[in-house]
Write a protein that holds these residues in place. Structure first.
Motif, PDB file in Angstrom:
ATOM      1  N   ASP A 125      83.826  44.903  -7.496  1.00  0.00           N
ATOM      2  CA  ASP A 125      82.624  45.060  -8.319  1.00  0.00           C
ATOM      3  C   ASP A 125      82.217  43.670  -8.804  1.00  0.00           C
ATOM      4  OD1 ASP A 125      84.200  44.436 -10.590  1.00  0.00           O
ATOM      5  OD2 ASP A 125      84.750  46.546 -10.816  1.00  0.00           O
ATOM      6  N   ASP A 126      81.361  43.616  -9.820  1.00  0.00           N
ATOM      7  CA  ASP A 126      80.817  42.320 -10.231  1.00  0.00           C
ATOM      8  C   ASP A 126      81.893  41.359 -10.756  1.00  0.00           C
ATOM      9  OD1 ASP A 126      80.235  44.691 -12.071  1.00  0.00           O
ATOM     10  OD2 ASP A 126      80.347  43.046 -13.496  1.00  0.00           O
ATOM     11  N   ARG A 127      83.092  41.851 -11.062  1.00  0.00           N
ATOM     12  CA  ARG A 127      84.147  40.931 -11.509  1.00  0.00           C
ATOM     13  C   ARG A 127      84.567  39.963 -10.406  1.00  0.00           C
ATOM     14  NH1 ARG A 127      88.091  45.454 -13.845  1.00  0.00           N
ATOM     15  NH2 ARG A 127      87.091  46.567 -12.133  1.00  0.00           N
ATOM     16  N   LEU A 128      84.291  40.348  -9.148  1.00  0.00           N
ATOM     17  CA  LEU A 128      84.612  39.441  -8.029  1.00  0.00           C
ATOM     18  C   LEU A 128      83.731  38.197  -8.021  1.00  0.00           C
ATOM     19  CD1 LEU A 128      85.018  41.822  -4.957  1.00  0.00           C
ATOM     20  CD2 LEU A 128      86.652  40.123  -5.680  1.00  0.00           C
ATOM     21  N   ALA A 167      90.313  39.253  -8.280  1.00  0.00           N
ATOM     22  CA  ALA A 167      89.693  39.357  -9.611  1.00  0.00           C
ATOM     23  C   ALA A 167      90.276  40.475 -10.468  1.00  0.00           C
ATOM     24  CB  ALA A 167      88.189  39.560  -9.457  1.00  0.00           C
ATOM     25  N   THR A 168      90.836  41.487  -9.855  1.00  0.00           N
ATOM     26  CA  THR A 168      91.413  42.592 -10.641  1.00  0.00           C
ATOM     27  C   THR A 168      92.875  42.763 -10.214  1.00  0.00           C
ATOM     28  OG1 THR A 168      90.919  44.316  -9.015  1.00  0.00           O
ATOM     29  CG2 THR A 168      89.169  43.774 -10.591  1.00  0.00           C
ATOM     30  N   GLU A 184      82.432  35.220  -9.445  1.00  0.00           N
ATOM     31  CA  GLU A 184      82.742  34.333 -10.562  1.00  0.00           C
ATOM     32  C   GLU A 184      81.526  33.473 -10.932  1.00  0.00           C
ATOM     33  OE1 GLU A 184      87.159  33.445 -10.983  1.00  0.00           O
ATOM     34  OE2 GLU A 184      86.275  31.561 -10.309  1.00  0.00           O
ATOM     35  N   ASN A 206      86.237  35.440  -6.501  1.00  0.00           N
ATOM     36  CA  ASN A 206      87.677  35.464  -6.778  1.00  0.00           C
ATOM     37  C   ASN A 206      88.254  36.706  -6.098  1.00  0.00           C
ATOM     38  OD1 ASN A 206      90.242  35.656  -7.689  1.00  0.00           O
ATOM     39  ND2 ASN A 206      89.747  35.705  -9.879  1.00  0.00           N
ATOM     40  N   ASN A 227      75.832  46.641  -7.851  1.00  0.00           N
ATOM     41  CA  ASN A 227      77.105  46.148  -7.324  1.00  0.00           C
ATOM     42  C   ASN A 227      77.040  46.154  -5.790  1.00  0.00           C
ATOM     43  OD1 ASN A 227      79.729  45.968  -6.356  1.00  0.00           O
ATOM     44  ND2 ASN A 227      80.503  47.709  -7.537  1.00  0.00           N
ATOM     45  N   ARG A 243      74.376  37.852 -11.859  1.00  0.00           N
ATOM     46  CA  ARG A 243      75.717  38.303 -12.224  1.00  0.00           C
ATOM     47  C   ARG A 243      76.362  39.102 -11.090  1.00  0.00           C
ATOM     48  NH1 ARG A 243      78.368  41.652 -14.977  1.00  0.00           N
ATOM     49  NH2 ARG A 243      76.804  43.280 -15.036  1.00  0.00           N
ATOM     50  N   HIS A 244      75.532  39.753 -10.292  1.00  0.00           N
ATOM     51  CA  HIS A 244      76.053  40.540  -9.175  1.00  0.00           C
ATOM     52  C   HIS A 244      76.081  39.749  -7.861  1.00  0.00           C
ATOM     53  CE1 HIS A 244      75.291  43.864 -12.002  1.00  0.00           C
ATOM     54  NE2 HIS A 244      76.223  44.493 -11.318  1.00  0.00           N
ATOM     55  N   ARG A 269      89.674  30.385  -4.399  1.00  0.00           N
ATOM     56  CA  ARG A 269      88.394  31.092  -4.438  1.00  0.00           C
ATOM     57  C   ARG A 269      87.720  30.992  -3.070  1.00  0.00           C
ATOM     58  NH1 ARG A 269      90.796  32.133  -8.377  1.00  0.00           N
ATOM     59  NH2 ARG A 269      90.059  32.137 -10.542  1.00  0.00           N
TER      60      ARG A 269
END
Ligand code: GUN
Ligand code: ZN
Length: 459
Positions: A437-440, A411-412, A442, A408, A344, A141-142, A81
């Motif tokens: 996007d926000d999945r990055l 992340a995708t 963590e 991360n 984002n 979260r973002h 990470r």
């Protein structure tokens, strides 16, 4: 800017509240260049200077160099990470989250049809409180840990956002919208009362923990000359307080201002006439500027909040990166939700890149190519500098408040694949900006409070 490493730090024994985080670490050096320290240790804890009200960065460097200096400190390890500075959003409207994605022919009909009716509901403290709590959760979260945001013209909307930010210990700056004309019932305020409310809110919230107040004239068309003059007086009476507004966003808006102030050299000059350009003044958009406008921003210390997704969605125009990049004007990136389409941060950085490439070329101008490190800087350390918070937020330098994200980079599936072929830091940053996007994000670590603030309110 303080040195990013702290090689002279004495060896510490277990110290109350000191903790460490181990991962690769992205930071900006004294020249503002993005750097990646692989296998780093970030050490955070109470401010030894006694300045910050929250945890600050005590050290950042290679694990092998820093870990021996902090032998007893508890460390959280994040393998594969990145640790990176929390993002700084220089301009948004928390009451407009439900307005995102409302199409209109331009700014003025968009305000009338969607935005003013949505904002009228924020007179209700409970309504505002629920939405403020959602907004700060979404910021986290973002990965946005510092936010300069508009509230509405209702005092309750300001109290709601400050209350929600304070509950999370976040660095949020906001203020009551001043708009005493050309605004419908439900959002229009009264000149005298609006200025009194602004001053009361400054006393109630500015400097409480990490919170800051911003004097917030919405834009020239919706304020009387008396309200703008009153805002300017407050701006000089309270120099530590921020000022936020909009300028030079849309052709119809600019024509309207020219009618209202026919002798003013430009839209921006109207704000100057009322004493509203100074350090800690932040103007959203700044699209339709000429060279004297940019010089005026620089001379006064005012900063531009660039809102690329909003400018595209509302068809307002393109921020001129070609003219601005080499200019000393302070600037940074912003979501501008709900004219903007996303919180984002990667989307915002990508839209800025595309603006620089396509926007100016479409006008027959030379396109600018923004490096991924520069885009990232504009949304972190650069934005912090533009907010007059350099060395306070937006970086992992020693002494900065310890707001950071855990990223991360894989992340995708698409990012994981791309990460395998990236060879340089620029390539890695670009992959995240374009595909992310926000999945990055963590985790968002918001610095923990370490001392009660002196003027903390009890209600
Ligand atoms: N100008 C005045 N108010 C607003 C607003 O809410 N959003 C945008 N984008 N521009 C404005
Ligand atoms: Zn805005």
């Amino acid at each position: 800017m303080p040195d990013i490493h702290n090689p002279t730090a004495p060896v510490r024994t277990a110290h109350a509240g000191v903790r460490g985080f181990r991962a690769d670490a992205l930071y900006f050096d004294a020249q503002g260049q993005a750097q990646l320290q692989t296998d780093a240790l970030l050490v955070v804890g109470p401010d030894p200077r006694g300045v910050a009200a929250c945890e600050v960065v005590l050290a950042l460097g290679a694990w092998a160099d820093v870990a021996p200096l902090y032998p007893d400190v508890p460390v959280v390890h994040y393998p594969d990470r990145w640790l990176a500075p929390g993002f700084v959003d220089m301009h948004s409207h928390y009451p407009q989250l439900d307005v995102i994605g409302s199409p209109a022919p331009g700014l003025l009909p968009w305000l009338e049809q969607y935005t003013f009716p949505a904002e009228a509901r924020f007179a209700d403290a409970q309504w505002a409180g629920e939405r403020a709590a959602f907004f700060v959760r979404e910021l986290c979260r973002h990965g946005i840990t510092t936010s300069l945001a508009f509230a509405t013209s209702h005092v309750a909307s300001v109290d709601a956002l400050f209350g929600a930010a304070r509950a999370r210990g976040m660095r949020v700056i906001t203020g009551k919208c001043l708009q005493d004309q050309h605004s419908p019932d439900g959002v229009r305020d009264q000149t005298e009362q609006s200025l009194q409310d602004t001053e009361s809110l400054i006393h109630r919230w500015h400097g409480v923990g990490r919170l800051g107040y911003a004097i917030t004239p919405r834009f020239v068309p919706t304020s009387s000359a008396a309200q703008l003059a009153g805002a300017g007086e407050l701006a000089s009476q309270y120099p530590d307080v921020w000022v936020q507004s909009h300028v030079a966003e849309n052709a119809d808006e600019i024509a309207w201002v020219a009618q209202m102030f026919p002798t003013a050299r430009s839209y921006l000059a109207v704000y100057n006439q009322f004493g509203l350009l100074r350090k800690r003044s932040v103007y959203a958009h700044c699209i339709h500027f000429d060279a004297p406008d940019r010089d005026l921003m620089t001379a006064t210390g005012a900063a531009a909040a660039i809102c690329p997704t909003s400018n595209a969605f509302l068809g307002s125009g393109f921020f001129d990166f070609t003219a601005s990049q080499g200019h000393a004007m302070a600037m940074g990136l912003a979501s501008d939700v709900g004219g903007g389409t996303s919180m984002n941060v990667f989307r915002t950085m990508r839209a800025a890149y595309e603006t620089a490439r396509v926007g100016l070329a479409s006008q027959g101008r030379a396109a600018a190519t923004l490096s991924p490190g520069y885009l990232w800087w504009l949304h972190t350390a650069g934005a912090a500098q533009a907010l007059d918070l350099e060395g306070v937020v937006g970086n992992l330098a020693v002494g900065c408040e310890a707001d950071f994200v855990v990223i991360n980079p894989s992340a995708t599936p698409m990012l994981a694949r791309k990460a395998q072929v990236c060879e340089t830091l620029d390539e890695q940053l670009f992959a995240m900006i374009v595909l992310g996007d926000d999945r990055l994000i963590e985790h968002s670590h918001v610095a923990l409070p370490t001392m009660p603030s002196s003027n903390q309110q009890t209600t």
